[in-house]
Design an enzyme around this catalytic site. Structure first.
Site, PDB file in Angstrom:
ATOM      1  N   SER B   8       0.825  -1.214   0.000  1.00  0.00           N
ATOM      2  CA  SER B   8       0.000   0.000   0.000  1.00  0.00           C
ATOM      3  C   SER B   8       0.852   1.254   0.000  1.00  0.00           C
ATOM      4  O   SER B   8       2.057   1.203   0.206  1.00  0.00           O
ATOM      5  CB  SER B   8      -0.879   0.031   1.258  1.00  0.00           C
ATOM      6  OG  SER B   8      -0.078   0.310   2.395  1.00  0.00           O
ATOM      7  N   HIS B   9       0.204   2.389  -0.202  1.00  0.00           N
ATOM      8  CA  HIS B   9       0.789   3.679   0.106  1.00  0.00           C
ATOM      9  C   HIS B   9       0.798   3.796   1.629  1.00  0.00           C
ATOM     10  O   HIS B   9      -0.224   3.532   2.279  1.00  0.00           O
ATOM     11  CB  HIS B   9      -0.052   4.813  -0.451  1.00  0.00           C
ATOM     12  CG  HIS B   9      -0.094   4.861  -1.953  1.00  0.00           C
ATOM     13  ND1 HIS B   9      -0.865   4.008  -2.687  1.00  0.00           N
ATOM     14  CD2 HIS B   9       0.556   5.671  -2.829  1.00  0.00           C
ATOM     15  CE1 HIS B   9      -0.697   4.295  -3.974  1.00  0.00           C
ATOM     16  NE2 HIS B   9       0.151   5.288  -4.094  1.00  0.00           N
ATOM     17  N   GLY B  10       1.906   4.190   2.202  1.00  0.00           N
ATOM     18  CA  GLY B  10       1.963   4.405   3.640  1.00  0.00           C
ATOM     19  C   GLY B  10       1.714   3.150   4.444  1.00  0.00           C
ATOM     20  O   GLY B  10       2.032   2.044   4.025  1.00  0.00           O
ATOM     21  N   ASP B  66      -3.309  -1.520  -3.042  1.00  0.00           N
ATOM     22  CA  ASP B  66      -4.425  -0.650  -2.655  1.00  0.00           C
ATOM     23  C   ASP B  66      -5.166  -0.046  -3.849  1.00  0.00           C
ATOM     24  O   ASP B  66      -6.377  -0.149  -3.954  1.00  0.00           O
ATOM     25  CB  ASP B  66      -3.965   0.431  -1.641  1.00  0.00           C
ATOM     26  CG  ASP B  66      -2.721   1.194  -2.067  1.00  0.00           C
ATOM     27  OD1 ASP B  66      -2.214   0.942  -3.185  1.00  0.00           O
ATOM     28  OD2 ASP B  66      -2.254   2.035  -1.286  1.00  0.00           O
ATOM     29  N   ALA B  70      -1.846   2.941  -9.434  1.00  0.00           N
ATOM     30  CA  ALA B  70      -0.948   3.707  -8.583  1.00  0.00           C
ATOM     31  C   ALA B  70       0.386   2.960  -8.412  1.00  0.00           C
ATOM     32  O   ALA B  70       0.593   1.908  -8.993  1.00  0.00           O
ATOM     33  CB  ALA B  70      -1.616   3.981  -7.249  1.00  0.00           C
TER      34      ALA B  70
END
Lengths: 164, 141
Positions: B8-10, B66, B70
């Site tokens: 995921s991001h973060g 996610d 992206a």
């Protein structure tokens, strides 16, 4: 004649933030990715085209040369463009070759040897800083360093100070 | 056993992994990976690659990301050919949610043994798990 609304240096090219925020806010109707490596890689080209299409914007992927050809031949038609490249060098070439850029957002360049960090997501070399200064002096390009619209914006003057 | 990786991001992937252990305890061949703003893109790609290698014990790895389009998704795409040429199979499902991860972790040893079946199960579970309360209990206003 087309217009570049925003030029952006981002190592990640098209990604989540571009897809979700930028594409909706800027009034753009096209995203041009200028990258020699991706332009030659049919698989990755497809990945970016495919996901980019979901933004509702027209996506085009060019090599530097093809982008210039397209500009010479069509003046970018009637597109309102977000132009994305991986490096400052790419824009340096494109702008010197006549592509009109007003604002250059340096968004993400990761740390490498001999670079200085300007904002968290951007580290540049002295040579790259010189390129930005030249673009500012000779082509009136306003460069600024900012990761996303809600974070701190650093202008070229401040970057020059940071670089010492 | 098929490996599972959430990316995921973060911190979302790490958080999702924590929620999973709260619900079903610790799982083997299950890992989380986050992409952070200040991280070198190539370094992230490398960490991603290493995780797949660690998780693949011969039956492949199901990767959950996610967001479609992206960075975690794009990096999977950049790695997929290399991994396949090295005989590591991966499938990459976007829009990760907790129900699909729980379903996969509890199905992967038992009913479903191939990666090609498992990713389809992940997608259908993920979609079917999205409900609305009032609609569910028949209290539509």
């Amino acid at each position: 004649m087309g217009k570049i609304l925003l030029a952006r240096v981002d190592e990640r090219l098209i990604h989540g933030q571009v897809m979700t925020q930028l594409s909706k806010k800027s009034g753009a109707n096209a995203i041009f990715v200028v990258d020699d490596q991706v332009a030659e890689d049919d698989f990755m080209k497809n990945i970016y085209l495919n996901s980019g299409t979901r933004t509702g914007l027209q996506i085009k992927i060019f090599s530097e040369k093809k982008c210039l050809d397209y500009w010479m031949e069509t003046s970018f038609e009637n597109f309102k463009v977000i132009m994305i490249a991986r490096t400052i060098e790419t824009f340096f070439k494109l702008i010197q070759a006549g592509i009109p850029v007003i604002e250059l957002n340096i968004c993400a360049i990761s740390r490498k040897p001999d670079t200085t960090s300007i904002i968290k997501s951007v580290s540049i070399t002295k040579e790259q800083l010189e390129m930005l200064k030249k673009l500012s002096d000779d082509y009136k390009v306003i460069s600024y360093f900012q990761a996303i619209p809600s974070t701190k914006k650093v202008n070229l003057e401040e970057a020059v100070k940071i670089m010492g | 056993m098929i490996g599972c990786l959430v990316v995921s991001h973060g911190k979302m992937a790490e958080g999702l992994k924590e929620s999973v252990s709260l619900i079903m305890g610790e799982n083997k061949q299950f890992a989380a990976l986050g992409f952070f703003e200040e991280e070198d893109f190539e370094a992230f790609k490398n960490r991603f690659y290493q995780k797949i290698i660690q998780l693949d014990h011969g039956n492949g790895v199901l990767v959950f990301v996610d967001l479609f389009g992206a960075t975690p998704y794009n990096v999977s795409a950049m790695l997929v050919n290399r991994l396949h040429s090295e005989n590591h199979s991966i499938r990459v499902v976007t829009g990760v949610n907790l129900p699909m991860v729980l379903e996969i972790l509890s199905s992967r040893n038992t009913q479903v043994n191939s990666l090609d079946e498992l990713y389809l199960l992940a997608m259908s579970t993920g979609k079917e798990s999205i409900k609305e309360l009032l609609d569910e209990v028949g209290l539509k206003q």
